[in-house]
Design a protein around this motif. Structure first.
Motif, mmCIF file in Angstrom:
data_model
loop_
_atom_site.group_PDB
_atom_site.id
_atom_site.type_symbol
_atom_site.label_atom_id
_atom_site.label_comp_id
_atom_site.label_asym_id
_atom_site.label_seq_id
_atom_site.Cartn_x
_atom_site.Cartn_y
_atom_site.Cartn_z
ATOM 1 N N LEU A 75 0.844 -1.197 0.000
ATOM 2 C CA LEU A 75 0.000 0.000 0.000
ATOM 3 C C LEU A 75 0.881 1.249 0.000
ATOM 4 O O LEU A 75 1.799 1.375 0.800
ATOM 5 N N HIS A 76 0.605 2.166 -0.922
ATOM 6 C CA HIS A 76 1.299 3.452 -0.934
ATOM 7 C C HIS A 76 0.673 4.339 0.139
ATOM 8 O O HIS A 76 -0.543 4.299 0.350
ATOM 9 N N LEU A 77 1.516 5.152 0.792
ATOM 10 C CA LEU A 77 1.049 5.974 1.900
ATOM 11 C C LEU A 77 1.508 7.415 1.758
ATOM 12 O O LEU A 77 2.682 7.677 1.491
ATOM 13 N N ILE A 78 0.549 8.326 1.948
ATOM 14 C CA ILE A 78 0.834 9.759 2.001
ATOM 15 C C ILE A 78 0.308 10.269 3.337
ATOM 16 O O ILE A 78 -0.830 9.984 3.711
ATOM 17 N N ALA A 101 5.553 6.368 5.396
ATOM 18 C CA ALA A 101 4.880 7.236 4.423
ATOM 19 C C ALA A 101 5.870 7.592 3.315
ATOM 20 O O ALA A 101 7.024 7.914 3.582
ATOM 21 N N GLU A 102 5.413 7.493 2.082
ATOM 22 C CA GLU A 102 6.278 7.778 0.937
ATOM 23 C C GLU A 102 6.312 9.254 0.587
ATOM 24 O O GLU A 102 7.206 9.709 -0.122
ATOM 25 N N ALA A 103 5.316 9.982 1.075
ATOM 26 C CA ALA A 103 5.256 11.424 0.827
ATOM 27 C C ALA A 103 4.581 12.068 2.020
ATOM 28 O O ALA A 103 3.761 11.449 2.705
ATOM 29 N N ILE A 104 4.943 13.327 2.274
ATOM 30 C CA ILE A 104 4.349 14.077 3.374
ATOM 31 C C ILE A 104 3.957 15.465 2.874
ATOM 32 O O ILE A 104 4.639 16.040 2.029
ATOM 33 N N PHE A 105 2.839 15.967 3.413
ATOM 34 C CA PHE A 105 2.347 17.287 3.056
ATOM 35 C C PHE A 105 1.971 18.049 4.308
ATOM 36 O O PHE A 105 1.277 17.515 5.177
ATOM 37 N N PRO A 143 -3.613 21.681 -4.541
ATOM 38 C CA PRO A 143 -4.189 20.499 -5.186
ATOM 39 C C PRO A 143 -3.231 19.892 -6.215
ATOM 40 O O PRO A 143 -3.136 18.672 -6.339
ATOM 41 N N ARG A 144 -2.516 20.721 -6.946
ATOM 42 C CA ARG A 144 -1.571 20.240 -7.967
ATOM 43 C C ARG A 144 -0.482 19.375 -7.339
ATOM 44 O O ARG A 144 -0.110 18.346 -7.875
ATOM 45 N N GLU A 145 0.043 19.829 -6.173
ATOM 46 C CA GLU A 145 1.075 19.050 -5.482
ATOM 47 C C GLU A 145 0.561 17.652 -5.140
ATOM 48 O O GLU A 145 1.262 16.661 -5.342
ATOM 49 N N MET A 146 -0.659 17.592 -4.612
ATOM 50 C CA MET A 146 -1.232 16.302 -4.231
ATOM 51 C C MET A 146 -1.453 15.427 -5.460
ATOM 52 O O MET A 146 -1.096 14.249 -5.468
ATOM 53 N N LEU A 147 -2.041 15.999 -6.499
ATOM 54 C CA LEU A 147 -2.280 15.216 -7.726
ATOM 55 C C LEU A 147 -0.979 14.696 -8.323
ATOM 56 O O LEU A 147 -0.906 13.540 -8.751
ATOM 57 N N ASP A 148 0.037 15.521 -8.346
ATOM 58 C CA ASP A 148 1.329 15.088 -8.894
ATOM 59 C C ASP A 148 1.891 13.922 -8.101
ATOM 60 O O ASP A 148 2.402 12.954 -8.676
ATOM 61 N N LYS A 149 1.813 13.979 -6.779
ATOM 62 C CA LYS A 149 2.353 12.899 -5.946
ATOM 63 C C LYS A 149 1.526 11.637 -6.088
ATOM 64 O O LYS A 149 2.067 10.531 -6.188
ATOM 65 N N VAL A 150 0.198 11.764 -6.121
ATOM 66 C CA VAL A 150 -0.656 10.601 -6.315
ATOM 67 C C VAL A 150 -0.336 9.938 -7.656
ATOM 68 O O VAL A 150 -0.181 8.714 -7.731
ATOM 69 N N ASN A 151 -0.210 10.739 -8.707
ATOM 70 C CA ASN A 151 0.119 10.180 -10.025
ATOM 71 C C ASN A 151 1.468 9.490 -10.018
ATOM 72 O O ASN A 151 1.650 8.451 -10.653
ATOM 73 N N GLU A 152 2.425 10.073 -9.312
ATOM 74 C CA GLU A 152 3.759 9.460 -9.212
ATOM 75 C C GLU A 152 3.688 8.101 -8.533
ATOM 76 O O GLU A 152 4.345 7.146 -8.952
ATOM 77 N N LEU A 153 2.855 7.983 -7.489
ATOM 78 C CA LEU A 153 2.789 6.752 -6.716
ATOM 79 C C LEU A 153 1.920 5.670 -7.338
ATOM 80 O O LEU A 153 2.259 4.485 -7.262
ATOM 81 N N VAL A 154 0.790 6.067 -7.929
ATOM 82 C CA VAL A 154 -0.152 5.055 -8.430
ATOM 83 C C VAL A 154 -0.471 5.191 -9.913
ATOM 84 O O VAL A 154 -1.315 4.455 -10.425
ATOM 85 N N GLY A 155 0.152 6.126 -10.585
ATOM 86 C CA GLY A 155 -0.025 6.276 -12.033
ATOM 87 C C GLY A 155 -1.315 6.855 -12.485
ATOM 88 O O GLY A 155 -2.228 7.134 -11.818
#
Length: 121
Positions: free
Chosen positions: A74-77, A99-103, A109-121
């Protein structure tokens, strides 16, 4: 797209993140605290969990530890608001716990979307 669980005791943040992630095609479930998130994780498969750190009943750090043990893929933010020093310490601990990323809230919103895309495509 990915199945994502969002755990946050702030309903506005939960719903905002849900709408943001659904707009780009992800399936999103919500949990109001760490205890509910842990229960939901035990009942269904997810690709990613985004969790707040400071929540009632079970904090995000406990959630991250348990998720990492029971769901190693499971990927974790982790995300947190509040006082700057306290938040930075909690987020550093979240990273140590898996956690693979922290905020730090607020984040874009762009930061979150970019990290989600990086982790789960």
């Amino acid at each position: 797209m990915a199945r994502i669980l969002i755990a946050d005791d702030d309903s506005e943040i939960r719903v905002t993140l849900q709408r943001l992630l659904q707009m780009v095609g992800h399936e999103v479930e919500l949990a109001k605290d760490g205890l509910e998130a842990t229960r939901i994780l035990g009942a269904s498969e997810f690709d990613l969990m985004v969790t707040d750190i400071v929540m009632p009943n079970q904090e995000g750090l406990e959630c991250i530890l348990e998720a990492r043990q029971k769901h190693p893929d499971l990927h974790l933010i982790a995300m947190s608001g509040g006082g700057k020093n306290r938040t930075e310490n909690y987020l550093r601990m979240a990273k140590t716990f898996g956690a693979e990323a922290i905020f730090m809230k607020p984040f874009s919103p762009r930061e979150m979307l970019d990290k989600v895309n990086e982790l789960v495509g």
